[in-house]
Design an enzyme around this catalytic site. Structure first.
Site, PDB file in Angstrom:
ATOM      1  N   THR A   1       0.807  -1.094  -0.033  1.00  0.00           N
ATOM      2  CA  THR A   1      -0.125  -0.072  -0.066  1.00  0.00           C
ATOM      3  C   THR A   1       0.878   1.389   0.159  1.00  0.00           C
ATOM      4  O   THR A   1       2.124   1.228   0.592  1.00  0.00           O
ATOM      5  CB  THR A   1      -0.953   0.093   1.350  1.00  0.00           C
ATOM      6  OG1 THR A   1      -1.624   1.351   1.433  1.00  0.00           O
ATOM      7  CG2 THR A   1      -0.136  -0.134   2.539  1.00  0.00           C
TER       8      THR A   1
ATOM      9  N   TYR B   1      -1.967   0.362  10.006  1.00  0.00           N
ATOM     10  CA  TYR B   1      -2.082  -0.418   8.743  1.00  0.00           C
ATOM     11  C   TYR B   1      -0.822  -0.425   7.874  1.00  0.00           C
ATOM     12  O   TYR B   1      -0.294  -1.171   7.588  1.00  0.00           O
ATOM     13  CB  TYR B   1      -3.352   0.340   7.957  1.00  0.00           C
ATOM     14  CG  TYR B   1      -3.572  -0.227   6.497  1.00  0.00           C
ATOM     15  CD1 TYR B   1      -3.750  -1.567   6.128  1.00  0.00           C
ATOM     16  CD2 TYR B   1      -3.406   0.752   5.520  1.00  0.00           C
ATOM     17  CE1 TYR B   1      -3.829  -1.808   5.052  1.00  0.00           C
ATOM     18  CE2 TYR B   1      -3.494   0.421   4.174  1.00  0.00           C
ATOM     19  CZ  TYR B   1      -3.679  -0.937   4.064  1.00  0.00           C
ATOM     20  OH  TYR B   1      -3.533  -1.234   2.531  1.00  0.00           O
TER      21      TYR B   1
END
Length: 331
Positions: free
Chosen positions: A117, A141
């Site tokens: 990501t 995250y």
């Protein structure tokens, strides 16, 4: 030999399964169906309902040499949730990935493609952001994904094992053939939420911050069509099959759109204006996050086919409009 797709019943994973099947590959999916859907997995793929933390289930799939490569999507992806439950995210995204890498090494699966990501960059100092930019995630995250990238790099040095980690920017849209799309309830993706609002399934769309240092004051993001992203994974598989070196690559178009521009595209696709509420900034949102994506084009030969914002939004809206009927038919 087959390709094992973890999380293949989810949004991006299901598009990957379609791309692999379209390319004539044999596909096995492992998914615990916590956020994915059984009906999203085409009948031509074999679905194993299990968590990737189930060592016996994973060993059963990888033993015997029937799996050539792993494409790993399974994990948790909501940034605010990761702040509320950091240990849950480190378990789901990091610990379980470590177990999957270990299983691959144990069973001689030498090719691994990882769903990473742009959150690994945190607040980038420059846009477009390059793969060599400083990695300073600002959420559990992002940190959980970065830890997984580090494990892959270390494993590739110690073992006969190669990988490609693709750092996604903002994934959106749906399969042009209408076979899959974003189906998760309570999703937080801007285009998904805007399409739900356009169809009257949400009362309004909240816009967080109008005073950013951008041309219209709202955040700018690089939106990539999910089918183009799946195509990049397919090329990454070919790269590893050909003996290519391990790589880390951004996946985006190198062109950002503001929240207001996305709303305009949704209004055009829907044929009416959606209700919008402008409110304050959320903590941790960069003003802009846009990919420098030269590497994925140069190394893999990736040539996106769906990089028009209006087309991305139109495909997402069409999927959202048909989603209730699809869920009813599945039940």
């Amino acid at each position: 030999m087959a390709i094992l797709v973890t999380g293949g019943a989810g949004y991006i994973g299901s598009h990957m399964v379609l791309a692999l099947l379209d390319a004539g590959e044999e596909v096995v999916v492992i998914d615990n169906l916590s956020t994915g859907f059984q009906w999203a997995v085409p009948p031509r793929a074999r679905l194993v309902e299990a968590d990737i933390a189930d060592e016996a289930a994973v060993d059963g799939l990888l033993s015997g040499g029937g799996i050539e490569a792993i494409i790993h999507f399974a994990g948790s992806i909501v940034v605010p949730d990761s702040i509320a439950d950091p240990l849950g995210y480190y378990l789901n995204n990091t610990v379980k990935t470590r177990g999957l890498i270990a299983a691959a090494v144990r069973h001689g699966v030498k090719r691994f493609i990882f769903s990473s990501t742009a959150a690994v960059y945190g607040m980038p100092e420059e846009n477009p952001v390059v793969e060599t930019a400083r990695l300073r995630p600002i959420s559990p995250y992002g940190s959980s994904k970065l830890m997984s990238e580090i494990m892959l790099a270390d494993a590739s040095v110690a073992h006969d094992f190669s990988y490609v980690a693709l750092r996604y920017f903002n994934v959106a849209g749906a399969d042009p053939g209408g076979r899959s799309g974003q189906s998760t309830p309570r999703a937080t993706h801007l285009i998904k939420v805007a399409c739900e609002t356009a169809l009257g399934r949400r009362e309004k769309l909240s816009v967080y911050g109008t005073d950013y240092d951008t041309p219209d004051g709202t955040c700018i993001r690089d939106y990539i069509h999910v089918s183009d992203l799946a195509a990049a994974h397919l090329l990454a598989l070919g790269h590893l099959r050909a003996g290519g070196a391990s790589e880390v690559m951004n996946c985006g178009y190198g062109r950002g759109y503001s929240v207001r521009e996305v709303i305009g595209a949704v209004n055009r696709a829907a044929g009416h204006e959606i209700p919008v509420e402008f409110t304050g900034r959320r903590p941790g949102d960069p003003a802009a996050l846009v990919a420098r994506a030269d590497r994925v084009r140069d190394v893999l030969g990736w040539r996106p086919a769906h990089e028009d914002l209006d087309g991305i939004v139109a495909s997402a809206l069409a999927w959202e409009r048909d989603l209730p009927d699809r869920k009813r038919q599945a039940n």
